[in-house]
Design a protein around this motif. Structure first.
Motif, PDB file in Angstrom:
ATOM      1  N   HIS A 297      47.074 -31.056 -43.717  1.00  0.00           N
ATOM      2  CA  HIS A 297      45.896 -31.185 -44.589  1.00  0.00           C
ATOM      3  C   HIS A 297      46.049 -32.385 -45.518  1.00  0.00           C
ATOM      4  N   ALA A 298      47.261 -32.589 -46.016  1.00  0.00           N
ATOM      5  CA  ALA A 298      47.489 -33.726 -46.913  1.00  0.00           C
ATOM      6  C   ALA A 298      47.312 -35.052 -46.179  1.00  0.00           C
ATOM      7  N   PHE A 299      47.758 -35.110 -44.929  1.00  0.00           N
ATOM      8  CA  PHE A 299      47.622 -36.329 -44.139  1.00  0.00           C
ATOM      9  C   PHE A 299      46.164 -36.608 -43.774  1.00  0.00           C
ATOM     10  N   ASN A 300      45.470 -35.591 -43.272  1.00  0.00           N
ATOM     11  CA  ASN A 300      44.154 -35.776 -42.674  1.00  0.00           C
ATOM     12  C   ASN A 300      43.002 -35.465 -43.610  1.00  0.00           C
ATOM     13  N   GLY A 301      43.291 -34.795 -44.732  1.00  0.00           N
ATOM     14  CA  GLY A 301      42.227 -34.382 -45.636  1.00  0.00           C
ATOM     15  C   GLY A 301      41.640 -33.050 -45.212  1.00  0.00           C
ATOM     16  N   ILE A 302      41.027 -32.366 -46.163  1.00  0.00           N
ATOM     17  CA  ILE A 302      40.410 -31.083 -45.866  1.00  0.00           C
ATOM     18  C   ILE A 302      39.301 -30.843 -46.883  1.00  0.00           C
ATOM     19  N   ARG A 303      38.186 -30.355 -46.375  1.00  0.00           N
ATOM     20  CA  ARG A 303      37.000 -30.161 -47.214  1.00  0.00           C
ATOM     21  C   ARG A 303      36.693 -31.430 -48.016  1.00  0.00           C
ATOM     22  N   LYS A 304      36.684 -31.357 -49.343  1.00  0.00           N
ATOM     23  CA  LYS A 304      36.299 -32.519 -50.151  1.00  0.00           C
ATOM     24  C   LYS A 304      37.461 -33.466 -50.433  1.00  0.00           C
ATOM     25  N   MET A 305      38.662 -33.093 -50.028  1.00  0.00           N
ATOM     26  CA  MET A 305      39.807 -33.966 -50.265  1.00  0.00           C
ATOM     27  C   MET A 305      39.923 -34.998 -49.143  1.00  0.00           C
ATOM     28  N   PRO A 306      39.962 -36.296 -49.471  1.00  0.00           N
ATOM     29  CA  PRO A 306      40.091 -37.327 -48.428  1.00  0.00           C
ATOM     30  C   PRO A 306      41.521 -37.395 -47.912  1.00  0.00           C
ATOM     31  N   PRO A 307      41.724 -38.009 -46.745  1.00  0.00           N
ATOM     32  CA  PRO A 307      43.089 -38.173 -46.229  1.00  0.00           C
ATOM     33  C   PRO A 307      43.983 -38.874 -47.238  1.00  0.00           C
ATOM     34  N   ARG A 308      45.198 -38.354 -47.366  1.00  0.00           N
ATOM     35  CA  ARG A 308      46.199 -38.929 -48.264  1.00  0.00           C
ATOM     36  C   ARG A 308      45.710 -39.040 -49.708  1.00  0.00           C
ATOM     37  N   GLY A 309      44.866 -38.091 -50.081  1.00  0.00           N
ATOM     38  CA  GLY A 309      44.374 -38.075 -51.447  1.00  0.00           C
ATOM     39  C   GLY A 309      43.514 -39.266 -51.801  1.00  0.00           C
ATOM     40  N   GLY A 310      43.029 -39.983 -50.789  1.00  0.00           N
ATOM     41  CA  GLY A 310      42.208 -41.160 -51.037  1.00  0.00           C
ATOM     42  C   GLY A 310      43.003 -42.438 -51.210  1.00  0.00           C
ATOM     43  N   GLU A 311      44.328 -42.372 -50.998  1.00  0.00           N
ATOM     44  CA  GLU A 311      45.189 -43.554 -51.124  1.00  0.00           C
ATOM     45  C   GLU A 311      45.852 -43.832 -49.778  1.00  0.00           C
ATOM     46  N   PRO A 312      45.202 -44.616 -48.908  1.00  0.00           N
ATOM     47  CA  PRO A 312      45.714 -44.830 -47.543  1.00  0.00           C
ATOM     48  C   PRO A 312      47.046 -45.548 -47.473  1.00  0.00           C
ATOM     49  N   ASP A 313      47.459 -46.221 -48.555  1.00  0.00           N
ATOM     50  CA  ASP A 313      48.714 -46.976 -48.526  1.00  0.00           C
ATOM     51  C   ASP A 313      49.943 -46.101 -48.746  1.00  0.00           C
ATOM     52  N   LEU A 314      49.746 -44.830 -49.077  1.00  0.00           N
ATOM     53  CA  LEU A 314      50.888 -43.942 -49.250  1.00  0.00           C
ATOM     54  C   LEU A 314      51.599 -43.747 -47.912  1.00  0.00           C
ATOM     55  N   THR A 315      52.909 -43.762 -47.925  1.00  0.00           N
ATOM     56  CA  THR A 315      53.668 -43.507 -46.702  1.00  0.00           C
ATOM     57  C   THR A 315      53.670 -42.007 -46.411  1.00  0.00           C
ATOM     58  N   ASP A 316      54.059 -41.656 -45.190  1.00  0.00           N
ATOM     59  CA  ASP A 316      54.131 -40.237 -44.828  1.00  0.00           C
ATOM     60  C   ASP A 316      55.063 -39.482 -45.770  1.00  0.00           C
ATOM     61  N   LEU A 317      56.193 -40.101 -46.097  1.00  0.00           N
ATOM     62  CA  LEU A 317      57.159 -39.423 -46.956  1.00  0.00           C
ATOM     63  C   LEU A 317      56.600 -39.237 -48.362  1.00  0.00           C
ATOM     64  N   GLU A 318      55.870 -40.219 -48.872  1.00  0.00           N
ATOM     65  CA  GLU A 318      55.273 -40.087 -50.199  1.00  0.00           C
ATOM     66  C   GLU A 318      54.239 -38.961 -50.227  1.00  0.00           C
ATOM     67  N   VAL A 319      53.449 -38.858 -49.162  1.00  0.00           N
ATOM     68  CA  VAL A 319      52.472 -37.772 -49.081  1.00  0.00           C
ATOM     69  C   VAL A 319      53.183 -36.425 -49.039  1.00  0.00           C
ATOM     70  N   ALA A 320      54.237 -36.335 -48.219  1.00  0.00           N
ATOM     71  CA  ALA A 320      54.990 -35.084 -48.103  1.00  0.00           C
ATOM     72  C   ALA A 320      55.620 -34.710 -49.441  1.00  0.00           C
ATOM     73  N   ARG A 321      56.180 -35.677 -50.133  1.00  0.00           N
ATOM     74  CA  ARG A 321      56.816 -35.399 -51.419  1.00  0.00           C
ATOM     75  C   ARG A 321      55.798 -34.898 -52.446  1.00  0.00           C
ATOM     76  N   ALA A 322      54.621 -35.516 -52.462  1.00  0.00           N
ATOM     77  CA  ALA A 322      53.597 -35.098 -53.425  1.00  0.00           C
ATOM     78  C   ALA A 322      53.124 -33.679 -53.126  1.00  0.00           C
TER      79      ALA A 322
END
Length: 266
Positions: free
Chosen positions: A123-148
């Motif tokens: 869900h964090a990678f792809n987005g869900i409902r009103k949340m965009p993929p990666r929280g709206g910050e496409p430059d975040l790496t996979d590890l940064e998304v996972a950590r958040a």
């Protein structure tokens, strides 16, 4: 014989009517001028408090853009989960905006934690409902998304660890098969970019690759990005659709790797 005409004597009433008639036009003009001045002054009156007006002025005089010098040779260091949360995620999760689970809200996070680490990460990678993929910050790496995600989930009661599953690299035989499937089913659009399809040299692949192979497999099999399922070939197997994706990703990665060198040479 000369005619003699006598003038009718002017009465007080006649005099008053003549006087009022003469004053009517000037009075009307004066009243219109006064009304115009009053309306102009009313429009110029600032109805906002002083601090609001000051803020509006500051916003109007802000520069159009900011020049930020970035050293392309500086190695990227992944941010911590807390840093990503503070810079990106807190805009919504800090207050619970757009229906997002509020930070440290154990009740809201509890419902999501039961879905498991892999689902929440997807869900964090792809987005869900009103949340965009990666929280709206496409430059975040996979590890940064996972950590958040882990930082927020653990604050809500989870005990996750930010780990990433390394994707299995396709074999030479699979890439060869993928090339054939691509040529027969995908090249018509992806070679030319028609219908908005990403050409294999399109920089947009960088963002797509970040979504992960599973996401791209699903997109190819079910159809998305405006393209038909399985390239429009209903008879194509899921396995062949996947190897075609493997081939495209492999080619796109090679093109992306060459891009900085080509730009530097130019």
């Amino acid at each position: 014989m000369t005619d003699h005409h006598e003038m009718t004597p002017t009465t007080v009433k006649d005099f008053l009517l003549a006087l009022l008639g003469g004053l009517a036009a000037p009075l009307l003009a004066i009243s219109m001028i006064v009304g115009l001045v009053v309306s102009i002054q009313a429009r110029q009156t600032d109805s906002n408090p002083a601090d609001v007006s000051d803020q509006e002025v500051r916003e109007r005089i802000q520069p159009i853009g900011n020049s930020v010098a970035i050293d392309p040779n500086k190695p990227h260091i992944d941010m911590t989960g807390e840093q990503v949360y503070t810079e990106v995620c807190s805009a919504c999760h800090g207050s619970g905006a757009l229906g997002s689970p509020k930070f440290k809200d154990t009740a809201a996070w509890g419902k999501r934690i039961t879905q498991g680490y892999d689902t929440l990460l997807l869900h964090a990678f792809n987005g869900i409902r009103k949340m965009p993929p990666r929280g709206g910050e496409p430059d975040l790496t996979d590890l940064e998304v996972a950590r958040a995600m882990v930082y927020m989930a653990n604050a809500g009661g989870a005990k996750f660890e930010a780990v990433l599953q390394k994707e299995v690299e396709p074999t030479a035989a699979e890439l060869a098969r993928g090339k054939t499937v691509y040529a027969e089913n995908c090249a018509n659009c992806h070679d030319t970019g028609v219908t908005g399809a990403q050409k294999l040299t399109d920089p947009a692949w960088a963002g797509l690759i970040k979504q992960g192979k599973d996401y791209l497999y699903t997109a190819a099999i079910k159809g998305t990005f405006g393209g038909p399922a399985k390239g429009g070939n209903d008879q194509l197997s899921d396995a062949d659709a996947k190897v075609a994706v493997d081939y495209m990703v492999n080619e796109a990665k090679a093109a992306l790797a060459k891009a900085p060198a080509a730009a530097a040479k130019k």
